[in-house]
Scaffold this motif. Structure first.
Motif, mmCIF file in Angstrom:
data_model
loop_
_atom_site.group_PDB
_atom_site.id
_atom_site.type_symbol
_atom_site.label_atom_id
_atom_site.label_comp_id
_atom_site.label_asym_id
_atom_site.label_seq_id
_atom_site.Cartn_x
_atom_site.Cartn_y
_atom_site.Cartn_z
ATOM 1 N N GLU A 123 5.880 3.959 -2.599
ATOM 2 C CA GLU A 123 5.459 2.803 -2.450
ATOM 3 C C GLU A 123 4.674 2.007 -3.964
ATOM 4 O O GLU A 123 5.445 1.923 -5.176
ATOM 5 N N ILE A 143 2.637 -3.203 -3.031
ATOM 6 C CA ILE A 143 2.662 -2.292 -1.194
ATOM 7 C C ILE A 143 2.364 -1.334 -1.311
ATOM 8 O O ILE A 143 2.692 0.153 -2.213
ATOM 9 N N ILE A 144 0.238 -1.105 -0.437
ATOM 10 C CA ILE A 144 -0.071 0.042 -0.443
ATOM 11 C C ILE A 144 -0.220 0.251 1.000
ATOM 12 O O ILE A 144 -0.779 -0.854 1.733
ATOM 13 N N THR A 145 0.159 0.994 1.572
ATOM 14 C CA THR A 145 -0.532 1.017 3.205
ATOM 15 C C THR A 145 -1.640 2.435 3.511
ATOM 16 O O THR A 145 -0.709 3.226 2.740
ATOM 17 N N GLU A 146 -2.439 2.254 4.765
ATOM 18 C CA GLU A 146 -2.833 3.604 5.149
ATOM 19 C C GLU A 146 -2.124 4.719 5.508
ATOM 20 O O GLU A 146 -2.949 5.810 5.099
ATOM 21 N N LYS A 147 -0.499 4.530 5.896
ATOM 22 C CA LYS A 147 0.245 5.769 6.706
ATOM 23 C C LYS A 147 0.245 6.295 5.525
ATOM 24 O O LYS A 147 0.171 7.567 4.584
ATOM 25 N N SER A 149 -1.343 6.182 1.972
ATOM 26 C CA SER A 149 -2.153 6.681 0.497
ATOM 27 C C SER A 149 -3.153 7.814 2.068
ATOM 28 O O SER A 149 -3.110 9.318 0.973
ATOM 29 N N SER A 180 -5.600 -3.329 -1.985
ATOM 30 C CA SER A 180 -5.165 -2.262 -1.406
ATOM 31 C C SER A 180 -5.615 -0.944 -3.005
ATOM 32 O O SER A 180 -5.289 -0.342 -2.023
ATOM 33 N N LEU A 183 -7.952 0.370 0.037
ATOM 34 C CA LEU A 183 -7.099 0.566 1.382
ATOM 35 C C LEU A 183 -7.264 2.149 0.498
ATOM 36 O O LEU A 183 -7.705 2.347 1.486
ATOM 37 N N CYS A 187 -8.659 5.183 2.301
ATOM 38 C CA CYS A 187 -7.495 6.674 3.003
ATOM 39 C C CYS A 187 -8.442 8.072 2.322
ATOM 40 O O CYS A 187 -8.494 8.726 2.865
ATOM 41 N N GLU A 225 -2.009 6.535 -7.132
ATOM 42 C CA GLU A 225 -1.217 5.264 -6.346
ATOM 43 C C GLU A 225 0.140 5.382 -7.429
ATOM 44 O O GLU A 225 0.584 6.164 -8.826
#
Ligand code: NAD
Length: 334
Positions: A123, A143-147, A149, A180, A183, A187, A225
């Motif tokens: 991502e 786009i950065i997601t909890e899942k 990361s 972003s 988050l 995590c 990231e």
């Protein structure tokens, strides 16, 4: 042969076929229970398949669960999307693992560099979500997601634990991208609490670059990231002698693709002078991942021995040996 594994081989573009042929020669000389299934990807197969990532190549990697890949070219601005990014997305190869280690007799500013870059692969700005808002203004979405990361943080800490590493440093720019990167850090912290035996720290990416060029030995495992990881891992490759030396792996839940970090090197392609070390070291990582550990140590040992002797080396490291001569030396040292 019992327990024979089939590996998908993707030669790629430019120097890809040359460094791949060299690496497969060494794997064959090791007499490991591997079979090779050749599949296509890259700019040079677009005319034949109408795409740089044919469906049957993706299917083969999924079926075999493992691939060794040469570099594939990408057109800058315009053109087809990168075959690499496509492969990572379609196989959900969420983790890029890049060990960066000093090589004997390769003179660089530092000795004893031994760090691991773990980069989130799916991502960030690499999602390629870009659009023109009005002429002259483009929006590119990060786009950065909890899942994702949490998954990459867990991969980094798990790797650290399994490989006797002491510290994980999370790389970020949360002072500016508070939501972003904030988050991402949350995590990493959360996962880090499950690994009390491993020291956890956070480093802002610009400061990290400065610290790395001053003293890379203060770092152990870096977790990042996608975009920061891309840049930082090339910087790290430079610390140990350049792109011709550093291996890499893209790893998912069930599938892994091993490849050198360098590109297609169009300036030297077809001349038989490319350095195959990075792809050979990627093959060492592959042997470890396949649990063929004895063969992995033999291959790694032969590479170290050839560098240790200092006689045979390719042009990128100031030597005069061809790819074939270098490969012959590795096979003799096995
Ligand atoms: P590059 O890595 O191909 O080349 C940079 C420099 O390093 C060149 O001078 C090259 O000769 C040298 N070099 C690289 N690998 C070498 C090796 N094994 N032995 C000796 N010298 C080596 O980077 P680039 O020029 O920025 O990229 C060329 C193409 O490769 C682009 O289309 C790019 O998109 C693609 N690329 C692909 C991958 C991949 O498939 N994983 C990675 C990076 C770049």
């Amino acid at each position: 042969m019992a327990n024979t594994r089939t590996v998908t081989i993707i030669n790629g573009d430019g120097i890809g076929p040359e460094v791949m042929a060299a690496t497969v020669r060494v794997l064959e000389a090791l007499k490991v229970p591997l079979e090779f299934e050749y599949k296509d990807a890259g700019t040079e197969v677009v005319a034949k398949f109408g795409t740089n990532l044919p469906h049957e190549t993706v299917e083969a990697v999924l079926r075999n669960g493992v691939a060794l890949k040469g570099p594939t070219g990408t057109v800058v601005g315009g053109g087809l999307p990168s075959a690499n990014v496509g492969l990572r997305k379609r196989l959900d190869l969420y983790s890029s693992l890049r060990p960066v280690k000093s090589v004997p007799n390769v003179k660089t500013r530092y000795e004893n560099v031994d760090l691991i870059v773990v980069r989130e692969n799916t991502e960030d700005l690499y999602a390629g979500l870009e659009h023109i808002i009005v002429p002259g203004v483009v929006e590119s979405l990060k786009i950065i997601t909890e899942k994702a990361s949490t998954r990459i943080a867990r991969f980094a800490f798990d790797y650290a634990k399994k490989n006797g590493r002491k510290k994980v440093s999370a790389v970020h720019k949360a002072n500016i991208m508070k939501l972003s990167d904030g988050l991402f850090l949350d995590c990493c912290r959360k996962v880090g609490r499950e690994f009390p035996e491993i020291t956890y720290e956070e480093v802002i990416v610009d400061n990290l670059c400065m610290q790395l060029v001053k003293d890379p030995t203060r770092f152990d495992v870096l977790v990042t990231e996608n975009l920061y990881g891309d840049i930082v891992s090339d910087l790290c490759a430079g610390l140990v002698g350049g792109l011709g030396l550093v291996p890499g792996a893209n790893i998912g839940e069930r599938t892994a693709v091993f490849e050198a970090v360098h590109g297609t090197a169009p300036d030297i392609a077809g001349k038989g002078i490319a350095n195959p070390t990075a792809l050979m070291m990627s093959a060492v990582m592959m042997l470890d991942w396949l649990d063929m550990r004895e063969a992995a140590r033999r291959m790694e040992g032969a590479i170290q021995k050839v560098y240790g002797n200092g006689q045979v080396r390719t042009g990128d490291l100031g030597g005069g040996s061809t790819t074939r001569e270098f490969t012959d030396a590795i096979i003799a040292a096995l």
